[in-house]
Scaffold this motif. Structure first.
Motif, PDB file in Angstrom:
ATOM      1  N   THR A  43       0.750  -1.133   0.101  1.00  0.00           N
ATOM      2  CA  THR A  43       0.084   0.042  -0.032  1.00  0.00           C
ATOM      3  C   THR A  43       0.858   1.250   0.057  1.00  0.00           C
ATOM      4  O   THR A  43       1.823   1.588   0.744  1.00  0.00           O
ATOM      5  N   ARG A  78      -0.919   1.087  -9.851  1.00  0.00           N
ATOM      6  CA  ARG A  78      -1.971  -0.219  -9.494  1.00  0.00           C
ATOM      7  C   ARG A  78      -1.702  -0.946 -10.699  1.00  0.00           C
ATOM      8  O   ARG A  78      -2.101  -2.155 -10.344  1.00  0.00           O
ATOM      9  N   LYS A  83      -1.641  -1.037  -4.068  1.00  0.00           N
ATOM     10  CA  LYS A  83      -2.793  -0.285  -3.668  1.00  0.00           C
ATOM     11  C   LYS A  83      -2.196   1.141  -3.321  1.00  0.00           C
ATOM     12  O   LYS A  83      -1.386   1.412  -2.641  1.00  0.00           O
TER      13      LYS A  83
END
Length: 105
Positions: A43, A78, A83
């Motif tokens: 992330t 992405r 993420k």
């Protein structure tokens, strides 16, 4: 050496309180430097200042180079399986801001 922005300081405080392992100001695959990276979940967190990143609520810079560059980088990350979470300054600075609501950790 750079100084963390106020919004980066808020994000970092939340990450620490949550016990999340993260890297800050981290290069990802030699593509770009991101504000925060959580390796465990791939992330990326970007703390976007309203003025510089073209927030439609607080800036007239909607289609500036920075916001266009943000969109391209986000798409690339992405596509590579990351993420990407963009958080606006006006949200981060609210007393009710809770990073847990944005992360699926």
């Amino acid at each position: 050496k750079f100084n963390d922005t106020n919004i980066e300081q808020v994000i970092e405080r939340h990450l620490k309180e949550m016990g999340v392992e993260y890297l800050k100001q981290q290069w990802i695959q030699n593509i770009a430097l991101v504000d925060f990276y959580i390796p465990a979940t791939k992330t990326i967190i970007e703390a976007d200042g309203c003025y510089w990143h073209g927030c439609t609520l607080h800036s007239k810079r909607e289609n500036n180079r920075k916001s266009i560059k943000d969109k391209v980088r986000t798409r690339v990350f992405r596509d590579l399986g990351y993420k990407v979470l963009h958080l606006w300054e006006h949200d981060i600075m609210l007393p009710s801001f809770d990073l847990r609501k944005h992360l699926s950790i």
